[in-house]
Scaffold this motif. Structure first.
Motif, PDB file in Angstrom:
ATOM      1  N   MET A 146       5.555  -0.089   5.786  1.00 30.39           N
ATOM      2  CA  MET A 146       6.518   0.384   4.796  1.00 30.39           C
ATOM      3  C   MET A 146       6.321  -0.317   3.455  1.00 30.39           C
ATOM      4  O   MET A 146       6.336   0.322   2.393  1.00 30.39           O
ATOM      5  N   GLU A 147       6.116  -1.613   3.476  1.00 36.65           N
ATOM      6  CA  GLU A 147       5.982  -2.366   2.234  1.00 36.65           C
ATOM      7  C   GLU A 147       4.620  -2.174   1.582  1.00 36.65           C
ATOM      8  O   GLU A 147       4.518  -1.991   0.374  1.00 36.65           O
ATOM      9  N   ARG A 158       6.669   1.423  -0.235  1.00 33.24           N
ATOM     10  CA  ARG A 158       7.337   0.973  -1.462  1.00 33.24           C
ATOM     11  C   ARG A 158       6.361   0.440  -2.493  1.00 33.24           C
ATOM     12  O   ARG A 158       6.631   0.483  -3.683  1.00 33.24           O
ATOM     13  N   SER A 159       5.224  -0.056  -2.058  1.00 31.00           N
ATOM     14  CA  SER A 159       4.258  -0.588  -3.008  1.00 31.00           C
ATOM     15  C   SER A 159       3.451   0.502  -3.687  1.00 31.00           C
ATOM     16  O   SER A 159       2.827   0.266  -4.718  1.00 31.00           O
ATOM     17  N   ALA A 160       3.446   1.715  -3.116  1.00 34.47           N
ATOM     18  CA  ALA A 160       2.707   2.814  -3.724  1.00 34.47           C
ATOM     19  C   ALA A 160       3.526   3.542  -4.778  1.00 34.47           C
ATOM     20  O   ALA A 160       2.979   4.096  -5.735  1.00 34.47           O
ATOM     21  N   VAL A 206       8.036   4.721   4.604  1.00 31.78           N
ATOM     22  CA  VAL A 206       9.357   4.190   4.255  1.00 31.78           C
ATOM     23  C   VAL A 206      10.445   4.896   5.059  1.00 31.78           C
ATOM     24  O   VAL A 206      11.476   4.304   5.404  1.00 31.78           O
ATOM     25  N   HIS A 207      10.207   6.172   5.371  1.00 32.37           N
ATOM     26  CA  HIS A 207      11.230   6.988   6.031  1.00 32.37           C
ATOM     27  C   HIS A 207      10.811   7.386   7.440  1.00 32.37           C
ATOM     28  O   HIS A 207      11.345   8.348   8.002  1.00 32.37           O
ATOM     29  N   LEU A 223      14.980  -5.634  -0.213  1.00 36.32           N
ATOM     30  CA  LEU A 223      13.825  -6.076  -0.985  1.00 36.32           C
ATOM     31  C   LEU A 223      13.745  -5.385  -2.338  1.00 36.32           C
ATOM     32  O   LEU A 223      12.738  -5.518  -3.027  1.00 36.32           O
ATOM     33  N   GLY A 224      14.773  -4.616  -2.708  1.00 39.57           N
ATOM     34  CA  GLY A 224      14.714  -3.844  -3.938  1.00 39.57           C
ATOM     35  C   GLY A 224      15.014  -4.640  -5.181  1.00 39.57           C
ATOM     36  O   GLY A 224      14.946  -4.081  -6.270  1.00 39.57           O
TER      37      GLY A 224
END
Length: 355
Positions: free
Chosen positions: A53-54, A58-60, A26-27, A244-245
């Protein structure tokens, strides 16, 4: 401890490792500013970055919230509000503040001395916000709102564990609505963390961990694959530049992801890499807190070798960034644990004490 309970404990430790490694994507360092990243949107390398990233980032994260709620619900220590909150302040809040201070010292200090393109203090209010995350996301350690909101969830945990199932479901529903509508700040920066924390409590009461672990791979992975494909289509093709948040689709993806990653963690807990992942686990919290500092400082150094996003060698650099950060954390954490074990214990939330 029964064999099933022992494997579940191993799966929880392994889930922490693979989820936090995924957060690095993500970063990940790109070498581009926001404007240039927007121009690069839709290119193969930027699409690869979004995919990693997704799927792995963010999915983890939702599974980390679920695990925290599951453990809080199953611990008798949660019932004692004062002891529980003091313990969580020591293992969550204090490390968060210390790591934010370290970020200001090293990242902002390097920016001032060596002209690193990074945030620098502009006022006392900026410093307070960076340290304590009062009402906005920090500029440096942007992952820390997870710990901030998790601590608030832990403060409420003694009340939540006493709630009947329907009341817990109502809390989860309100948190989900707040996430979809963009409500929350300055109380909760990310209401989804409360949602998944409560889902973890409900899962502990209903024995959901064992039932998800018993799912076949098609049953566990197919919903995540389908929903993620839909989300990636809308984010990369139909709605460029839109975050997407928010949205029910996003929340559904996260629920499916938590299910899939738990099934994966359970499988790894019975596989040949179990021992290696369990040896890494005491460093996982250290990795979560320190990885952005390492990326701010080390990203440009290795970026000079591999190039920025768009360069021929950048995809290899992007894919390998979690492992590069992990190696750095293992070296730094082990050295600190030998040289200053008390500080290593605090900065790792108490985990390196047993490493």
């Amino acid at each position: 401890m029964t064999a099933d309970a022992a494997r579940r404990s191993d799966a929880i430790s392994i889930a922490r490792v693979i989820c936090i490694l995924g957060v690095v994507y993500v970063h990940a360092w790109t070498g581009l500013n926001g404007h240039d990243l927007e121009i690069a949107r839709g290119t193969p390398q930027e699409n690869l970055r979004w995919l990693l990233m997704e799927i792995f980032g963010r999915s983890a994260v939702p599974l980390l919230g679920v695990i925290s709620g599951w453990l809080a619900s199953g611990s008798s220590q949660t019932l004692s509000w004062s002891r529980h909150v003091v313990r969580k302040a020591r293992t969550i809040l204090l490390p968060m503040v210390l790591w934010n201070a370290i970020a200001i010292l090293f990242v902002s200090g390097t920016a001032l001395l060596l002209h690193l393109p990074a945030p620098v203090p502009v006022s006392l209010e900026w410093v307070v916000q960076e340290l304590f995350i009062v009402s906005r996301n920090p500029d440096i350690n942007v992952q820390m709102p997870f710990l901030r909101d998790l601590f608030l969830c832990m403060v409420a945990a003694p009340l939540l564990v006493r709630m009947p199932g329907r009341a817990l479901a109502a809390v989860a529903g309100v948190a989900a609505m707040a996430q979809v509508m963009g409500w929350g700040p300055p109380v909760l920066m990310r209401p989804a963390i409360l949602f998944f924390f409560v889902i973890g409590m409900m899962a502990q009461r209903g024995g959901l961990a064992s039932r998800v672990a018993a799912l076949s791979w098609p049953m566990a992975a197919t919903p995540f694959a389908i929903l993620m494909a839909v989300q990636l289509y809308f984010s990369l093709k139909v709605m460029p530049g839109t975050g997407l948040g928010i949205g029910m689709l996003d929340l559904a993806v996260r629920v499916a992801a938590a299910t899939c990653f738990w099934r994966l963690s359970w499988a790894l807990a019975g596989g040949p890499v179990r021992g290696m992942l369990l040896r890494i686990e005491p460093f996982a919290f250290f990795l979560f807190c320190s990885h952005l500092i390492l990326i701010w400082l080390g990203g440009p150094v290795l970026g000079a070798l591999f190039g920025k996003l768009g360069s021929p060698l950048y995809p290899a650099y992007l894919i390998g960034q979690p492992l590069l950060v992990l190696v750095a954390v293992l070296l730094l954490g082990s050295t600190l644990n030998r040289a200053w074990p008390g500080l290593a214990t605090v900065l790792s939330g108490g985990r390196l004490r047993a490493a």
